[in-house]
Motif scaffolding. Structure first.
Motif, PDB file in Angstrom:
ATOM      1  N   ILE A 151       0.719  16.238   9.634  1.00 16.69           N
ATOM      2  CA  ILE A 151       0.783  15.062  10.500  1.00 16.69           C
ATOM      3  C   ILE A 151      -0.064  13.941   9.892  1.00 16.69           C
ATOM      4  O   ILE A 151      -1.121  14.187   9.303  1.00 16.69           O
ATOM      5  N   PHE A 152       0.389  12.707  10.081  1.00 18.11           N
ATOM      6  CA  PHE A 152      -0.406  11.526   9.754  1.00 18.11           C
ATOM      7  C   PHE A 152      -0.955  10.966  11.064  1.00 18.11           C
ATOM      8  O   PHE A 152      -0.245  10.271  11.803  1.00 18.11           O
ATOM      9  N   PRO A 153      -2.223  11.230  11.393  1.00 17.21           N
ATOM     10  CA  PRO A 153      -2.760  10.837  12.710  1.00 17.21           C
ATOM     11  C   PRO A 153      -2.866   9.327  12.936  1.00 17.21           C
ATOM     12  O   PRO A 153      -3.037   8.897  14.077  1.00 17.21           O
ATOM     13  N   GLU A 154      -2.787   8.526  11.870  1.00 21.87           N
ATOM     14  CA  GLU A 154      -2.809   7.075  12.062  1.00 21.87           C
ATOM     15  C   GLU A 154      -1.537   6.588  12.740  1.00 21.87           C
ATOM     16  O   GLU A 154      -1.514   5.513  13.338  1.00 21.87           O
ATOM     17  N   GLY A 155      -0.457   7.355  12.601  1.00 24.32           N
ATOM     18  CA  GLY A 155       0.798   7.007  13.251  1.00 24.32           C
ATOM     19  C   GLY A 155       1.718   6.159  12.405  1.00 24.32           C
ATOM     20  O   GLY A 155       2.926   6.171  12.594  1.00 24.32           O
ATOM     21  N   SER A 156       1.180   5.397  11.460  1.00 17.00           N
ATOM     22  CA  SER A 156       1.996   4.570  10.580  1.00 17.00           C
ATOM     23  C   SER A 156       1.222   4.302   9.300  1.00 17.00           C
ATOM     24  O   SER A 156       0.011   4.538   9.231  1.00 17.00           O
ATOM     25  N   ARG A 157       1.929   3.797   8.299  1.00 13.79           N
ATOM     26  CA  ARG A 157       1.296   3.519   7.017  1.00 13.79           C
ATOM     27  C   ARG A 157       0.333   2.333   7.123  1.00 13.79           C
ATOM     28  O   ARG A 157       0.558   1.399   7.879  1.00 13.79           O
ATOM     29  N   THR A 158      -0.705   2.383   6.317  1.00 16.83           N
ATOM     30  CA  THR A 158      -1.653   1.279   6.251  1.00 16.83           C
ATOM     31  C   THR A 158      -1.010   0.066   5.586  1.00 16.83           C
ATOM     32  O   THR A 158      -0.136   0.199   4.735  1.00 16.83           O
ATOM     33  N   ARG A 159      -1.464  -1.110   5.952  1.00 16.29           N
ATOM     34  CA  ARG A 159      -0.971  -2.339   5.324  1.00 16.29           C
ATOM     35  C   ARG A 159      -1.887  -2.832   4.204  1.00 16.29           C
ATOM     36  O   ARG A 159      -1.504  -3.697   3.423  1.00 16.29           O
ATOM     37  N   ASN A 160      -3.115  -2.278   4.132  1.00 17.23           N
ATOM     38  CA  ASN A 160      -4.062  -2.755   3.128  1.00 17.23           C
ATOM     39  C   ASN A 160      -4.752  -1.626   2.369  1.00 17.23           C
ATOM     40  O   ASN A 160      -5.696  -1.862   1.619  1.00 17.23           O
ATOM     41  N   GLY A 161      -4.292  -0.383   2.565  1.00 18.03           N
ATOM     42  CA  GLY A 161      -4.885   0.749   1.872  1.00 18.03           C
ATOM     43  C   GLY A 161      -6.018   1.417   2.624  1.00 18.03           C
ATOM     44  O   GLY A 161      -6.435   2.520   2.281  1.00 18.03           O
ATOM     45  N   LYS A 162      -6.523   0.775   3.657  1.00 14.64           N
ATOM     46  CA  LYS A 162      -7.648   1.321   4.421  1.00 14.64           C
ATOM     47  C   LYS A 162      -7.134   2.053   5.661  1.00 14.64           C
ATOM     48  O   LYS A 162      -6.093   1.718   6.209  1.00 14.64           O
ATOM     49  N   MET A 163      -7.897   3.036   6.105  1.00 14.44           N
ATOM     50  CA  MET A 163      -7.473   3.859   7.228  1.00 14.44           C
ATOM     51  C   MET A 163      -7.627   3.149   8.565  1.00 14.44           C
ATOM     52  O   MET A 163      -8.604   2.430   8.796  1.00 14.44           O
ATOM     53  N   ALA A 230     -11.524  13.900  16.253  1.00 19.46           N
ATOM     54  CA  ALA A 230     -10.611  13.153  15.381  1.00 19.46           C
ATOM     55  C   ALA A 230     -11.384  12.178  14.503  1.00 19.46           C
ATOM     56  O   ALA A 230     -11.102  12.042  13.300  1.00 19.46           O
ATOM     57  N   ASP A 231     -12.383  11.513  15.084  1.00 18.17           N
ATOM     58  CA  ASP A 231     -13.200  10.579  14.314  1.00 18.17           C
ATOM     59  C   ASP A 231     -14.005  11.307  13.238  1.00 18.17           C
ATOM     60  O   ASP A 231     -14.184  10.801  12.121  1.00 18.17           O
ATOM     61  N   ASP A 232     -14.484  12.514  13.559  1.00 12.95           N
ATOM     62  CA  ASP A 232     -15.253  13.296  12.590  1.00 12.95           C
ATOM     63  C   ASP A 232     -14.375  13.733  11.417  1.00 12.95           C
ATOM     64  O   ASP A 232     -14.807  13.708  10.251  1.00 12.95           O
ATOM     65  N   VAL A 233     -13.143  14.139  11.720  1.00 13.18           N
ATOM     66  CA  VAL A 233     -12.213  14.536  10.655  1.00 13.18           C
ATOM     67  C   VAL A 233     -11.876  13.328   9.776  1.00 13.18           C
ATOM     68  O   VAL A 233     -11.766  13.439   8.555  1.00 13.18           O
ATOM     69  N   GLN A 234     -11.730  12.177  10.405  1.00  7.59           N
ATOM     70  CA  GLN A 234     -11.460  10.964   9.648  1.00  7.59           C
ATOM     71  C   GLN A 234     -12.600  10.666   8.664  1.00  7.59           C
ATOM     72  O   GLN A 234     -12.366  10.215   7.532  1.00  7.59           O
ATOM     73  N   LYS A 235     -13.825  10.939   9.070  1.00  9.91           N
ATOM     74  CA  LYS A 235     -14.972  10.714   8.185  1.00  9.91           C
ATOM     75  C   LYS A 235     -14.934  11.669   6.993  1.00  9.91           C
ATOM     76  O   LYS A 235     -15.315  11.291   5.873  1.00  9.91           O
ATOM     77  N   ILE A 236     -14.487  12.893   7.225  1.00  9.86           N
ATOM     78  CA  ILE A 236     -14.352  13.854   6.115  1.00  9.86           C
ATOM     79  C   ILE A 236     -13.353  13.324   5.093  1.00  9.86           C
ATOM     80  O   ILE A 236     -13.598  13.349   3.881  1.00  9.86           O
ATOM     81  N   ILE A 237     -12.230  12.825   5.583  1.00 12.47           N
ATOM     82  CA  ILE A 237     -11.201  12.276   4.697  1.00 12.47           C
ATOM     83  C   ILE A 237     -11.723  11.041   3.979  1.00 12.47           C
ATOM     84  O   ILE A 237     -11.524  10.870   2.769  1.00 12.47           O
ATOM     85  N   ALA A 238     -12.423  10.179   4.698  1.00 13.53           N
ATOM     86  CA  ALA A 238     -12.935   8.929   4.128  1.00 13.53           C
ATOM     87  C   ALA A 238     -13.943   9.178   3.012  1.00 13.53           C
ATOM     88  O   ALA A 238     -14.063   8.374   2.078  1.00 13.53           O
ATOM     89  N   ALA A 239     -14.664  10.296   3.087  1.00 20.33           N
ATOM     90  CA  ALA A 239     -15.702  10.589   2.096  1.00 20.33           C
ATOM     91  C   ALA A 239     -15.130  10.764   0.691  1.00 20.33           C
ATOM     92  O   ALA A 239     -15.862  10.606  -0.299  1.00 20.33           O
ATOM     93  N   SER A 240     -13.839  11.081   0.582  1.00 18.40           N
ATOM     94  CA  SER A 240     -13.225  11.289  -0.730  1.00 18.40           C
ATOM     95  C   SER A 240     -12.258  10.177  -1.121  1.00 18.40           C
ATOM     96  O   SER A 240     -11.535  10.298  -2.107  1.00 18.40           O
ATOM     97  N   LEU A 241     -12.233   9.094  -0.349  1.00 18.29           N
ATOM     98  CA  LEU A 241     -11.377   7.968  -0.700  1.00 18.29           C
ATOM     99  C   LEU A 241     -11.935   7.235  -1.913  1.00 18.29           C
ATOM    100  O   LEU A 241     -13.154   7.151  -2.102  1.00 18.29           O
ATOM    101  N   TRP A 242     -11.039   6.698  -2.716  1.00 16.44           N
ATOM    102  CA  TRP A 242     -11.475   5.817  -3.790  1.00 16.44           C
ATOM    103  C   TRP A 242     -12.139   4.580  -3.183  1.00 16.44           C
ATOM    104  O   TRP A 242     -11.836   4.177  -2.064  1.00 16.44           O
ATOM    105  N   LYS A 243     -13.032   3.961  -3.942  1.00 19.66           N
ATOM    106  CA  LYS A 243     -13.837   2.866  -3.406  1.00 19.66           C
ATOM    107  C   LYS A 243     -13.011   1.722  -2.836  1.00 19.66           C
ATOM    108  O   LYS A 243     -13.387   1.104  -1.842  1.00 19.66           O
ATOM    109  N   GLU A 244     -11.845   1.435  -3.474  1.00 19.21           N
ATOM    110  CA  GLU A 244     -11.064   0.295  -3.002  1.00 19.21           C
ATOM    111  C   GLU A 244     -10.408   0.537  -1.645  1.00 19.21           C
ATOM    112  O   GLU A 244      -9.899  -0.399  -1.011  1.00 19.21           O
ATOM    113  N   PHE A 245     -10.430   1.796  -1.175  1.00 18.78           N
ATOM    114  CA  PHE A 245      -9.795   2.122   0.098  1.00 18.78           C
ATOM    115  C   PHE A 245     -10.801   2.343   1.222  1.00 18.78           C
ATOM    116  O   PHE A 245     -10.418   2.627   2.362  1.00 18.78           O
ATOM    117  N   VAL A 246     -12.067   2.242   0.926  1.00 17.51           N
ATOM    118  CA  VAL A 246     -13.104   2.471   1.939  1.00 17.51           C
ATOM    119  C   VAL A 246     -13.359   1.189   2.727  1.00 17.51           C
ATOM    120  O   VAL A 246     -13.433   0.101   2.148  1.00 17.51           O
TER     121      VAL A 246
END
Length: 246
Positions: A151-163, A230-246
């Protein structure tokens, strides 16, 4: 010059080959599932098709953390959603059979929508709260059959690369079945195919699979703590994002 050559390659070679491969794969899935082979045909043809698409588009793939997965354990995979190529990346390279929980619009794509229905994928209807609840109920049934869900919990694709902020639906499904949640970080697909364009660009892609998280250990009081989880899981995912997507 290289960009022009790739555009010619994409529209003259990639797109025709991709369309033919999609029709053949979808037809195989539909027929195979109708003949009673859903367990096999709902995953393996799509997995090969997804890998082939990434290679055809000249997009190298790197996967981290696959050793953390237990192929015998049902779970709910949740990932950030940068691009339509996220599906190819996860489906092709995750390495375990999954069912998808997808947006309703995919059901309208010729061949693809019919194949997804035959494979037992769930289409999320956001037209009303009742429709969303029906989609979640269908997902619970699939999980009771021993499948894992992506599942993609955001519901739709990002428009700028950020979650964007994660919705609770995926985590409600996991909590109802007491299944672990596996966070997945997607990097690079935004550069391949941003939302709002059909111009694919070759770029490296990365998928980071994180350790499973036991939801019942984090949400002991039921639904009240779901958004925090859900917010905590999002932080886990964010920790491994490339810098331009944070």
């Amino acid at each position: 010059m290289l960009q022009i050559l790739y555009i010619l390659y994409f529209w003259l070679i990639v797109m025709p080959v991709f369309c033919i491969a999609t029709i053949l794969t979808a037809s195989l899935v539909i027929v195979g599932c109708l003949l009673g082979g859903e367990r096999f045909f709902s995953y393996y043809p799509g997995m090969v098709w997804s890998r082939f698409t990434c290679y055809l588009a000249l997009c190298p793939v790197k996967v981290k953390g696959r050793e953390l997965l237990d192929g015998k354990q049902s779970c709910v995979f949740v990932a950030n959603h940068q691009s339509a190529f996220d599906i190819f990346l996860i489906y092709g390279f995750l390495g375990v059979p999954i069912k998808w929980m997808l947006r309703q619009g995919i059901a309208k794509i010729p061949f693809v929508g019919a194949a997804c229905r035959s494979a037992g994928f769930i289409f999320v209807d956001h037209s009303s709260p009742q429709a969303v609840r029906r989609s979640i109920a269908e997902a619970k049934v699939r999980l009771r059959d021993g499948a894992s869900l992506a599942i993609f919990p955001e519901g739709s694709r990002t428009r700028n690369g950020k979650m964007g902020r994660f919705r609770k639906g995926a985590f409600h499904v996991a909590l109802s079945q007491r299944l672990p949640v596996v966070p997945i970080t997607i990097n690079g697909t935004y550069h391949v195919l941003p939302k709002g364009t059909l111009n694919v660009r070759p770029h490296r892609m990365e998928m980071v699979i994180h350790a499973p998280v036991q939801i019942d250990e984090h949400v002991p009081d039921g639904k009240d703590g779901l958004q925090t989880f859900a917010d905590d899981v999002q932080k886990i995912i964010a920790a491994s994002l490339w810098k331009e997507f944070v």
